[in-house]
Design a protein around this motif. Structure first.
Motif, short mmCIF file in Angstrom:
data_model
loop_
_atom_site.label_atom_id
_atom_site.label_comp_id
_atom_site.label_asym_id
_atom_site.label_seq_id
_atom_site.Cartn_x
_atom_site.Cartn_y
_atom_site.Cartn_z
N GLY A 1 6.26 8.58 -6.15
CA GLY A 1 6.08 9.81 -5.37
C GLY A 1 5.31 9.59 -4.09
O GLY A 1 4.65 10.51 -3.59
N ALA A 2 5.39 8.38 -3.53
CA ALA A 2 4.66 8.08 -2.28
C ALA A 2 5.41 8.65 -1.08
O ALA A 2 6.61 8.46 -0.97
N HIS A 3 4.71 9.33 -0.19
CA HIS A 3 5.39 9.83 1.00
C HIS A 3 5.31 8.84 2.15
O HIS A 3 6.00 9.00 3.15
N GLU A 4 4.49 7.78 1.99
CA GLU A 4 4.46 6.70 2.97
C GLU A 4 4.00 5.43 2.27
O GLU A 4 3.22 5.48 1.32
N ALA A 5 4.50 4.28 2.74
CA ALA A 5 4.14 3.00 2.12
C ALA A 5 4.39 1.88 3.11
O ALA A 5 5.14 2.03 4.09
N ILE A 6 3.76 0.72 2.83
CA ILE A 6 3.94 -0.45 3.69
C ILE A 6 3.73 -1.72 2.88
O ILE A 6 2.88 -1.77 1.98
N THR B 1 6.22 -1.86 9.85
CA THR B 1 5.76 -0.49 10.04
C THR B 1 5.83 0.27 8.72
O THR B 1 6.43 -0.20 7.74
N GLU B 2 5.25 1.45 8.69
CA GLU B 2 5.29 2.28 7.49
C GLU B 2 6.70 2.77 7.20
O GLU B 2 7.48 3.03 8.12
N ASN C 1 1.30 17.91 -3.84
CA ASN C 1 1.47 17.48 -2.45
C ASN C 1 0.19 17.68 -1.63
O ASN C 1 0.24 17.95 -0.42
N GLU C 2 -0.94 17.54 -2.30
CA GLU C 2 -2.24 17.65 -1.62
C GLU C 2 -2.63 16.29 -1.07
O GLU C 2 -3.55 15.62 -1.56
N ILE C 3 -1.91 15.86 -0.04
CA ILE C 3 -2.02 14.49 0.45
C ILE C 3 -2.27 14.48 1.94
O ILE C 3 -1.59 15.19 2.69
N ALA C 4 -3.22 13.66 2.36
CA ALA C 4 -3.48 13.49 3.80
C ALA C 4 -2.71 12.26 4.29
O ALA C 4 -2.58 11.26 3.58
N ASP C 5 -2.18 12.35 5.51
CA ASP C 5 -1.55 11.18 6.10
C ASP C 5 -2.60 10.12 6.38
O ASP C 5 -3.72 10.43 6.79
N GLU C 6 -2.23 8.87 6.15
CA GLU C 6 -3.14 7.75 6.40
C GLU C 6 -2.46 6.75 7.32
O GLU C 6 -1.23 6.65 7.34
N ASP C 7 -3.26 6.00 8.05
CA ASP C 7 -2.74 4.91 8.89
C ASP C 7 -2.71 3.65 8.03
O ASP C 7 -3.71 2.95 7.89
N LEU D 1 0.86 -1.17 0.00
CA LEU D 1 0.00 0.00 0.00
C LEU D 1 0.90 1.22 0.00
O LEU D 1 1.87 1.27 0.75
N ALA D 2 0.59 2.19 -0.85
CA ALA D 2 1.37 3.42 -0.90
C ALA D 2 0.42 4.61 -0.93
O ALA D 2 -0.68 4.52 -1.48
#
Length: 265
Positions: free
Chosen positions: A133-138, A203-204, A172-178, A109-110
């Motif tokens: 361009g993912a700012h978080e991934a797992i 972890t992420e 960069n109109e991105i919300a942080d997600e869990d 998931l990214a």
């Protein structure tokens, strides 16, 4: 200073921030070092990444004849669920397909514009996430072949996106997600064959891109329509160069174009 060569996707190195490199035949450029410099990109000719001929690029950096012939452009590249090497069945070149398909693959998931599911070879983590361009991934599943990863992705696409909105990513109109919560929520939809490979204890990964200012109104540079462009480079995200006038240039989608790159110090 001037560089010349055929464009290929930028190579990356994890860091704070991520480091980007353009590789040419006899040279390379650390792109981070030319941030805030004026850069001129000029289209010279085409050069297919396979046959090296000056023929119009069709897809993925290849001319049309190469794209429909070489094993590295088979349908299973974009659609992993079509992989057949695990069945000993050839698409274009079984030896090549076994080499690529029969190795560990990750379903992940990214979050680049929204949460999306994707597939990559394990050896391409975190490169694949950087390219998107993912700012978080797992990682959520690690399987022994591309087919299992593909059918898992297909199953999960019913419950989570599988595309990146590149304009949203660049703004960069991105919300942080869990993403851990997302991973656990999606577990119930993983196909039975892949469920034993579900990852429960990671972890992420967070990624930091070298961007000083994000564009407000994205303008994409098309070298076939604008063969020469000059602008001040203010950021790099995914495979995009970001310029101060809100112009962006996707290096990967221009693979196979032979260009000159002039840095005006």
């Amino acid at each position: 200073m001037q560089y010349q060569g055929v464009l290929q996707k930028m190579q990356t190195e994890i860091g704070q921030p991520i480091q980007y490199y353009m590789l040419f035949e006899n040279d390379f450029l650390n792109v981070n070092q030319i941030l805030n410099k004026e850069v001129t990109i000029s289209f010279i000719k085409y050069q297919c990444l396979n046959c090296k001929l000056d023929k119009p690029i069709y897809r993925q950096g290849f001319c049309k004849s190469c794209f429909f012939d070489i094993p590295s452009a088979g349908d299973w590249i974009m659609r992993p669920e079509l992989s057949t090497a695990h069945l000993d069945q050839e698409d274009r070149d079984l030896a090549y397909e076994k080499k690529v398909q029969l190795q560990p693959h990750i379903v992940y998931l990214a979050n680049s514009s929204n949460v999306k599911v994707g597939v990559t070879r394990k050896s391409q983590v975190p490169t694949r996430w950087i390219d998107q361009g993912a700012h978080e991934a797992i990682e959520i599943v690690e399987v022994p072949n591309r087919y299992l990863a593909g059918i898992t992705e297909v199953a999960l696409k019913n419950y989570v996106g599988d595309k990146t909105n590149w304009r949203t990513m660049l703004k960069n109109e991105i919300a942080d997600e869990d993403l851990i919560e997302w991973r656990n929520k999606l577990k119930q939809y993983i196909p039975e064959e892949a469920l034993p490979y579900f990852i429960t204890s990671n972890t992420e990964t967070h990624l930091n891109f070298p961007v000083s200012q994000y564009p407000k109104k994205v303008k994409s540079l098309n070298l076939s329509k604008t063969p020469t462009f000059t602008g001040t480079l203010i950021g790099i995200k995914g495979q995009y160069l970001i310029f101060s006038d809100d112009t962006v240039f996707n290096v990967r989608s221009n693979e196979g174009l032979y260009v000159s790159l002039t840095i005006n110090y």
